[in-house]
Structures are given as structure tokens and as C-alpha cells.
Design an enzyme around this catalytic site. Structure first.
Site, PDB file in Angstrom:
ATOM      1  N   PRO A  77       0.786  -1.224   0.000  1.00  7.81           N
ATOM      2  CA  PRO A  77       0.000   0.000   0.000  1.00  7.81           C
ATOM      3  C   PRO A  77       0.826   1.286   0.000  1.00  7.81           C
ATOM      4  CG  PRO A  77      -0.102  -1.085   2.141  1.00  7.81           C
ATOM      5  CD  PRO A  77       0.556  -2.045   1.193  1.00  7.81           C
ATOM      6  N   ASN A  78       0.299   2.239  -0.729  1.00  6.08           N
ATOM      7  CA  ASN A  78       0.835   3.605  -0.817  1.00  6.08           C
ATOM      8  C   ASN A  78       2.117   3.718  -1.635  1.00  6.08           C
ATOM      9  OD1 ASN A  78      -1.221   4.889   0.796  1.00  6.08           O
ATOM     10  ND2 ASN A  78      -0.342   3.768   2.520  1.00  6.08           N
TER      11      ASN A  78
ATOM     12  N   ARG B 183       5.005  11.088  -2.554  1.00  3.00           N
ATOM     13  CA  ARG B 183       4.789  10.723  -1.143  1.00  3.00           C
ATOM     14  C   ARG B 183       6.064  10.951  -0.329  1.00  3.00           C
ATOM     15  NH1 ARG B 183       4.656   4.553   1.186  1.00  3.00           N
ATOM     16  NH2 ARG B 183       4.064   5.105   3.295  1.00  3.00           N
TER      17      ARG B 183
ATOM     18  N   TYR C 264      11.192   8.865   1.108  1.00  7.77           N
ATOM     19  CA  TYR C 264      11.143   7.769   0.131  1.00  7.77           C
ATOM     20  C   TYR C 264      11.818   8.101  -1.210  1.00  7.77           C
ATOM     21  CZ  TYR C 264       7.831   5.852   3.476  1.00  7.77           C
ATOM     22  OH  TYR C 264       7.257   5.361   4.622  1.00  7.77           O
TER      23      TYR C 264
ATOM     24  N   ASN D 161       8.188  -5.351  -1.144  1.00 11.31           N
ATOM     25  CA  ASN D 161       8.103  -4.248  -0.188  1.00 11.31           C
ATOM     26  C   ASN D 161       6.641  -4.200   0.249  1.00 11.31           C
ATOM     27  OD1 ASN D 161       7.911  -1.936   1.275  1.00 11.31           O
ATOM     28  ND2 ASN D 161       8.984  -0.631  -0.207  1.00 11.31           N
TER      29      ASN D 161
ATOM     30  N   ALA E 290       3.184  -0.686   4.742  1.00 11.80           N
ATOM     31  CA  ALA E 290       2.752  -0.737   6.142  1.00 11.80           C
ATOM     32  C   ALA E 290       2.320  -2.133   6.580  1.00 11.80           C
ATOM     33  CB  ALA E 290       1.619   0.261   6.362  1.00 11.80           C
TER      34      ALA E 290
ATOM     35  N   HIS F   1       4.365  -4.366   9.046  1.00 12.87           N
ATOM     36  CA  HIS F   1       4.315  -4.258  10.510  1.00 12.87           C
ATOM     37  C   HIS F   1       3.018  -4.791  11.104  1.00 12.87           C
ATOM     38  CE1 HIS F   1       7.537  -1.625   9.288  1.00 12.87           C
ATOM     39  NE2 HIS F   1       6.690  -0.784   8.712  1.00 12.87           N
TER      40      HIS F   1
ATOM     41  N   ASP G  94       1.874 -15.487   6.486  1.00 12.39           N
ATOM     42  CA  ASP G  94       1.441 -16.879   6.281  1.00 12.39           C
ATOM     43  C   ASP G  94       1.454 -17.248   4.802  1.00 12.39           C
ATOM     44  OD1 ASP G  94       1.155 -17.309   8.961  1.00 12.39           O
ATOM     45  OD2 ASP G  94      -1.038 -17.183   8.983  1.00 12.39           O
TER      46      ASP G  94
ATOM     47  N   GLU H 295      13.021  -9.154   1.286  1.00 15.17           N
ATOM     48  CA  GLU H 295      12.176  -8.040   1.736  1.00 15.17           C
ATOM     49  C   GLU H 295      12.929  -6.732   1.495  1.00 15.17           C
ATOM     50  OE1 GLU H 295      11.142  -8.557   5.882  1.00 15.17           O
ATOM     51  OE2 GLU H 295      10.550  -6.450   6.107  1.00 15.17           O
TER      52      GLU H 295
ATOM     53  N   HIS I 162      12.806  -2.372   1.792  1.00 13.62           N
ATOM     54  CA  HIS I 162      12.201  -1.102   2.215  1.00 13.62           C
ATOM     55  C   HIS I 162      13.086   0.029   1.703  1.00 13.62           C
ATOM     56  CE1 HIS I 162       9.478  -3.233   4.797  1.00 13.62           C
ATOM     57  NE2 HIS I 162      10.499  -3.967   5.188  1.00 13.62           N
ATOM     58  N   LEU I 163      12.433   1.052   1.194  1.00 18.81           N
ATOM     59  CA  LEU I 163      13.189   2.223   0.724  1.00 18.81           C
ATOM     60  C   LEU I 163      13.904   2.905   1.883  1.00 18.81           C
ATOM     61  CD1 LEU I 163      10.145   3.092  -1.331  1.00 18.81           C
ATOM     62  CD2 LEU I 163      12.357   3.181  -2.454  1.00 18.81           C
ATOM     63  N   SER I 164      13.162   3.082   2.974  1.00 18.47           N
ATOM     64  CA  SER I 164      13.725   3.781   4.128  1.00 18.47           C
ATOM     65  C   SER I 164      14.350   2.765   5.087  1.00 18.47           C
ATOM     66  CB  SER I 164      12.616   4.561   4.847  1.00 18.47           C
ATOM     67  OG  SER I 164      11.632   3.664   5.358  1.00 18.47           O
TER      68      SER I 164
ATOM     69  N   ARG J 109      13.456   4.717  12.232  1.00 18.71           N
ATOM     70  CA  ARG J 109      12.203   5.471  12.254  1.00 18.71           C
ATOM     71  C   ARG J 109      11.387   5.151  13.511  1.00 18.71           C
ATOM     72  NH1 ARG J 109       9.390   4.995   6.663  1.00 18.71           N
ATOM     73  NH2 ARG J 109       8.270   6.792   7.532  1.00 18.71           N
TER      74      ARG J 109
ATOM     75  N   ARG K  28       7.670   0.778  13.404  1.00 21.37           N
ATOM     76  CA  ARG K  28       8.207   0.280  12.126  1.00 21.37           C
ATOM     77  C   ARG K  28       9.385  -0.678  12.330  1.00 21.37           C
ATOM     78  NH1 ARG K  28       5.698   3.701   8.227  1.00 21.37           N
ATOM     79  NH2 ARG K  28       5.311   5.743   9.143  1.00 21.37           N
TER      80      ARG K  28
HETATM   81  C1  DQA Z   1       8.274   1.200   3.688  1.00 21.97           C
HETATM   82  C2  DQA Z   1       8.387   1.407   5.199  1.00 21.97           C
HETATM   83  C3  DQA Z   1       7.051   1.183   5.879  1.00 21.97           C
HETATM   84  O1  DQA Z   1       7.171   1.410   7.267  1.00 21.97           O
HETATM   85  C4  DQA Z   1       6.006   2.131   5.325  1.00 21.97           C
HETATM   86  O2  DQA Z   1       4.748   1.869   5.896  1.00 21.97           O
HETATM   87  C5  DQA Z   1       5.934   2.107   3.841  1.00 21.97           C
HETATM   88  C6  DQA Z   1       7.167   2.039   3.067  1.00 21.97           C
HETATM   89  C7  DQA Z   1       9.592   1.576   2.964  1.00 21.97           C
HETATM   90  O3  DQA Z   1       9.715   1.197   1.805  1.00 21.97           O
HETATM   91  O4  DQA Z   1      10.455   2.249   3.540  1.00 21.97           O
HETATM   92  O5  DQA Z   1       4.863   2.216   3.244  1.00 21.97           O
HETATM   93  O6  DQA Z   1       8.036  -0.176   3.443  1.00 21.97           O
END
Ligand code: DQA
Length: 152
Positions: free
Chosen positions: A13-14, A21, A26, A77, A80, A83, A90, A101, A103-105, A110, A114
């Protein structure tokens, strides 16, 4: 020539909002930019990739279920859902495929909420904090993993 291993790149998501964003967190690359860079790097590495994004937990679970038998590895990725989602964990455990896995950040730098990832329990490894480059690093790690497993 042997068929190129297939890697599914899933974004949660997002992540469709990348570019606008929170660019200070990011970066400025859009998801289309990231997908295009992944396709180019995958070709160099001899991998076939399919890139998908969804804001829905159920849709992501469905795609992970379909990957079993259809893909050789997953790069994800989960946004959210990282978490919060036991359902995605599963599905990934059931898929029984190499998982990286991304994550950009740097999620550990943080907010406390997270710092924990359900998904990591299913992952071979985690790449975080390198921005969009993290997806390319994951592809390189996946290529090495798939070659090693072919040799085993
Ligand atoms: C994220 C980190 C997550 O905590 C956050 O909810 C995201 C992006 C990242 O790519 O850094 O949506 O997965």
C-alpha cells in the site's frame, strides 16, 4: 538455453504514490521508474520479472498464493503491512519461495512501530535504507540465490 528464472516484485500500500509521497523519506523516483529500472537490471541478470502493486492485503495474499509453482522467487516491499500482516506472512511461508524483503527507508531508524516486521520471518534477507537502489540490490541477491540453488 534454459528458461530465465521468474521473479515476482510485489509492492504494498501507498507505494503507488512514490515520487510525491514524503520524498524526503522515500525519494523522488516513481514506482514506474523503479519498475523500469528493475526490468532493465533483471534483463542484464538473466531474470524475468513481473512487477505488481496493490493497496489491498487480500489482493497481495492472492498474488503470493498464485506465485507458488509460477515464480522462482519473490521480492517484496509490503509497505505498512510489513508491521501488521500475519496474513501476508502466512502466504509467504506457504509459497515456500526465496523471498527478499525491501524497504526504501531504514525502518530501524524510524518510529518504534516500524522496527518490527512480520514478513522478515519468511525472508532470506532484508534490504532497507538504500532507497530505490534497494530493489536492484535485491535483484542481484536473488540472481545469486537462484544460481546457487540451481547448482546445489
Ligand atoms: C516502507 C516502510 C514502511 O514502514 C512504510 O509503511 C511504507 C514504506 C519503505 O519502503 O520504507 O509504506 O516499506
Amino acid at each position: 538455453m534454459a528458461k530465465a528464472p521468474k521473479v515476482l516484485i510485489l509492492n504494498g500500500p501507498n507505494l503507488n504514490m512514490l515520487g510525491t509521497r514524503q520524498p524526503e523519506v522515500y525519494g523522488t523516483a516513481t514506482l514506474d521508474d523503479i519498475d523500469a529500472a528493475c526490468r532493465a537490471r533483471a534483463e542484464e541478470l538473466g531474470l524475468e520479472v513481473e512487477c505488481r502493486q496493490s493497496n489491498g492485503e487480500g489482493e497481495l495474499v492472492g498474488w503470493i498464493q498464485q506465485a507458488r509453482g509460477a515464480a522462482d522467487g519473490i521480492i517484496m516491499n509490503p509497505g505498512a503491512y510489513t508491521h501488521t500482516s500475519v496474513a501476508i506472512l502466512d502466504a509467504l511461508l506457504a509459497a515456500d519461495l526465496p523471498l527478499i524483503e525491501v524497504h526504501l527507508s531504514n525502518i530501524h531508524k524510524r518510529e518504534d512501530f516500524r522496527h518490527h516486521s512480520f514478513v522478515s520471518k519468511a525472508a532470506q534477507g532484508v534490504i532497507c535504507g538504500f532507497g530505490a537502489r534497494g530493489y536492484l540490490m535485491a535483484l542481484e541477491a536473488m540472481a545469486a540465490t537462484l544460481v546457487e540453488s540451481q547448482e546445489a
